[in-house]
Design a protein around this motif. Structure first.
Motif, mmCIF file in Angstrom:
data_model
loop_
_atom_site.group_PDB
_atom_site.id
_atom_site.type_symbol
_atom_site.label_atom_id
_atom_site.label_comp_id
_atom_site.label_asym_id
_atom_site.label_seq_id
_atom_site.Cartn_x
_atom_site.Cartn_y
_atom_site.Cartn_z
ATOM 1 N N GLY A 41 0.808 -1.291 -0.202
ATOM 2 C CA GLY A 41 -0.124 0.003 0.076
ATOM 3 C C GLY A 41 0.771 1.364 -0.190
ATOM 4 O O GLY A 41 1.876 1.120 -0.094
ATOM 5 N N ARG A 42 0.184 2.429 0.261
ATOM 6 C CA ARG A 42 0.906 3.664 0.183
ATOM 7 C C ARG A 42 0.400 4.470 1.415
ATOM 8 O O ARG A 42 -1.006 4.433 1.696
ATOM 9 N N VAL A 43 1.111 5.248 1.799
ATOM 10 C CA VAL A 43 0.742 6.309 3.069
ATOM 11 C C VAL A 43 1.065 7.680 2.640
ATOM 12 O O VAL A 43 2.257 7.852 2.209
ATOM 13 N N ALA A 44 0.080 8.579 2.992
ATOM 14 C CA ALA A 44 0.498 10.016 2.838
ATOM 15 C C ALA A 44 0.748 10.522 4.085
ATOM 16 O O ALA A 44 0.036 10.514 5.352
ATOM 17 N N VAL A 45 1.809 11.487 4.177
ATOM 18 C CA VAL A 45 2.272 12.373 5.270
ATOM 19 C C VAL A 45 1.971 13.680 5.127
ATOM 20 O O VAL A 45 2.177 14.155 4.030
ATOM 21 N N TYR A 46 1.317 14.261 6.255
ATOM 22 C CA TYR A 46 1.033 15.897 6.012
ATOM 23 C C TYR A 46 0.869 16.504 7.324
ATOM 24 O O TYR A 46 0.849 15.781 8.224
ATOM 25 N N ARG A 47 0.732 17.529 7.333
ATOM 26 C CA ARG A 47 0.518 18.664 8.482
ATOM 27 C C ARG A 47 -0.647 19.787 8.247
ATOM 28 O O ARG A 47 -1.079 19.947 6.782
ATOM 29 N N VAL A 48 -1.387 19.822 9.330
ATOM 30 C CA VAL A 48 -2.661 20.685 9.171
ATOM 31 C C VAL A 48 -2.202 21.945 9.747
ATOM 32 O O VAL A 48 -2.030 22.082 10.927
ATOM 33 N N ILE A 49 -2.243 23.029 9.028
ATOM 34 C CA ILE A 49 -1.924 24.489 9.447
ATOM 35 C C ILE A 49 -3.007 25.464 8.956
ATOM 36 O O ILE A 49 -3.375 25.834 8.164
ATOM 37 N N ASN A 50 -3.624 25.975 10.193
ATOM 38 C CA ASN A 50 -4.805 26.886 9.910
ATOM 39 C C ASN A 50 -6.040 26.377 8.876
ATOM 40 O O ASN A 50 -6.034 27.124 8.076
ATOM 41 N N ASN A 51 -6.285 25.053 9.182
ATOM 42 C CA ASN A 51 -7.160 24.352 8.453
ATOM 43 C C ASN A 51 -6.507 24.071 7.076
ATOM 44 O O ASN A 51 -7.461 23.827 6.107
ATOM 45 N N ARG A 52 -5.431 24.122 6.611
ATOM 46 C CA ARG A 52 -4.804 23.857 5.481
ATOM 47 C C ARG A 52 -4.242 22.568 5.434
ATOM 48 O O ARG A 52 -3.220 22.281 6.279
ATOM 49 N N ARG A 53 -4.418 21.670 4.641
ATOM 50 C CA ARG A 53 -3.649 20.314 4.691
ATOM 51 C C ARG A 53 -2.333 20.410 3.786
ATOM 52 O O ARG A 53 -2.490 20.637 2.633
ATOM 53 N N VAL A 54 -1.156 20.347 4.413
ATOM 54 C CA VAL A 54 0.126 20.661 3.530
ATOM 55 C C VAL A 54 0.706 19.054 3.656
ATOM 56 O O VAL A 54 1.022 18.509 4.568
ATOM 57 N N GLY A 55 0.813 18.920 2.508
ATOM 58 C CA GLY A 55 1.528 17.288 2.052
ATOM 59 C C GLY A 55 2.800 17.431 2.073
ATOM 60 O O GLY A 55 3.730 18.147 1.689
ATOM 61 N N LEU A 56 3.278 16.491 2.837
ATOM 62 C CA LEU A 56 4.840 16.360 3.130
ATOM 63 C C LEU A 56 5.807 15.336 2.213
ATOM 64 O O LEU A 56 6.780 14.915 2.450
ATOM 65 N N GLY A 57 4.732 14.420 1.691
ATOM 66 C CA GLY A 57 5.110 13.253 0.763
ATOM 67 C C GLY A 57 4.424 11.909 0.927
ATOM 68 O O GLY A 57 3.401 11.965 1.810
ATOM 69 N N GLU A 58 4.869 10.992 0.363
ATOM 70 C CA GLU A 58 4.360 9.673 0.495
ATOM 71 C C GLU A 58 5.432 8.561 0.865
ATOM 72 O O GLU A 58 6.353 8.704 0.492
ATOM 73 N N ARG A 59 4.731 7.573 1.446
ATOM 74 C CA ARG A 59 5.591 6.354 1.750
ATOM 75 C C ARG A 59 5.157 5.260 1.163
ATOM 76 O O ARG A 59 3.960 4.753 1.073
#
Length: 401
Positions: A41-59
């Motif tokens: 499978g695949r996993v998405a890594v992200y952060r949420v800043i002020n209601n905005r989802r900022v993608g940091l990459g996939e594994r």
């Protein structure tokens, strides 16, 4: 992929966990007590800043996620979500540290350096007001060109345009340059270098000679301003979903929900009222909610007043919940058992209940049985029955058809 016998022995003792598509492996701020090695499978890594989802990459398979919290002992600095059905190997803190201790000393030093570097980079991840940086840069450029086109010599200075874009969108110069590189490749813009040079004085003859040339400025022009934004939108749509660094909203409002579903907010309001949309999808901003409750007063929320639709406003079968019982009974009697059963088979829960309440018990039993047999009935027939029923109701109310 490296095959390490000791690592394989340790992995035999780990726990295998599975996550369905959309499931959360961990959330930002949670204790980082375990890491995961993606098996399938695949996993998405992200952060949420002020209601905005900022993608940091996939594994993907063979890659580790959540290792930072285990190695530093600090709370999670990001969140992880399964992009598809995913199996992972759970590695606790002892296992990860054992793997590091078994590594050569230079590898341990390098791992510590990389941890510090990732922490520094993560701290610099900021929110952006634009969910699509490419299209946002194009829109600002189009607006700037509209203003420049009114001058005698329509052109934009690249440095000034870049400063304007950065002030509005909070994007980096690297991203702006990347956008304009793509625009130049598509011949949507022309960028002309204005070269200059410093003069140097000959120490013997005393004359001045031009020195090494350099790019003094760049001038931007839009060859076809009318088609610029249309083509840019198509490019942005084609690039959607690419594994680039993206920003997306963690929460959306009702108009965005409607746009994504291809409908209107009015229809969503009705579906919410009919409880056709699960309540766990809706959230309220706590501060604004508390202020609204205080402004409206407690009595306002004691009861809900159901809006009444006039006969002229009836648009679909589910709207019959607003029709009085006497009118419905007369319409059903003229419609016939089979068509009433078709209506009951295609109506929403509230409208279906309204239909059965306006039939006698004997007729309701017959209609229920036939409606159950009509599951998945022809869409054209259902549409014809809906139109005929609404027309009959409007005719009973004295409306001209």
């Amino acid at each position: 992929m490296r095959r390490d016998i000791d690592l394989e022995d340790e992995q035999r003792d780990t726990t295998v966990r599975t996550f369905h598509k959309g499931a959360t492996l961990f959330k930002e701020g949670q204790p980082g007590d375990v890491a995961y090695i993606v098996k399938t499978g695949r996993v998405a890594v992200y952060r949420v800043i002020n209601n905005r989802r900022v993608g940091l990459g996939e594994r993907g398979p063979g890659e580790m996620v959540g290792e930072m919290g285990v190695m530093t002992g600090e709370p999670r600095g990001s969140s992880a979500e399964a992009l598809e059905y995913t199996e992972v190997l759970v590695c606790d803190q002892n296992l990860v540290r054992t793997m590091l201790l078994k590594s050569p000393r230079p590898v341990q030093i390098l791992a510590g350096y990389l941890v510090d570097r990732v922490k520094a980079l993560s701290a610099r991840v900021t929110d952006r007001p634009a969910a699509n940086p490419f299209l946002s840069v194009c829109r600002v450029t189009a607006l700037a060109w509209q203003a420049a086109s009114r001058t005698e010599v329509p052109e934009l200075r690249y440095a000034e345009l870049s400063r304007t874009i950065k002030d509005i969108l909070l994007v980096s110069q690297i991203e702006i340059d990347a956008v304009f590189d793509r625009l130049k490749q598509m011949h949507l813009v022309t960028v002309t270098d204005v070269k200059g040079s410093f003069t140097r004085k000959d120490p013997v003859l005393g004359s001045e000679k031009p020195g090494t040339a350099f790019v003094k400025d760049r001038l931007v022009r839009l060859p076809d301003a009318d088609k610029f934004l249309a083509v840019a939108k198509n490019m942005a749509r084609d690039a959607k979903g690419r594994p680039d660094f993206e920003v997306d909203l963690e929460f959306c409002d009702l108009p965005d929900f409607a746009a994504a579903a291809g409908t209107t907010p009015d229809i969503l309001y009705k579906k919410i009222g009919y409880r056709e949309i699960p309540e766990e999808l809706f959230f309220f901003h706590k501060g604004q909610t508390m202020a609204y409750i205080e402004r409206m007063g407690p009595d306002y929320f004691k009861q809900a007043r159901k809006p009444r639709l006039s006969a002229a406003d009836l648009e679909c079968l589910d709207d019959i919940v607003h029709v009085d019982n006497a009118t419905l009974q007369e319409a059903f009697s003229n419609l016939g058992f089979h068509k009433v059963a078709v209506a009951a088979a295609t109506a929403g829960e509230a409208a279906c209940e309204k239909i059965y309440k306006n039939l006698s018990k004997k007729i309701a039993a017959v209609v229920r049985e036939e409606a159950a047999a009509l599951a998945g009935c022809d869409e054209d027939e259902a549409a014809d029955v809906e139109k005929e029923l609404l027309d009959r109701i409007k005719a009973i109310k004295g409306l001209a058809l």
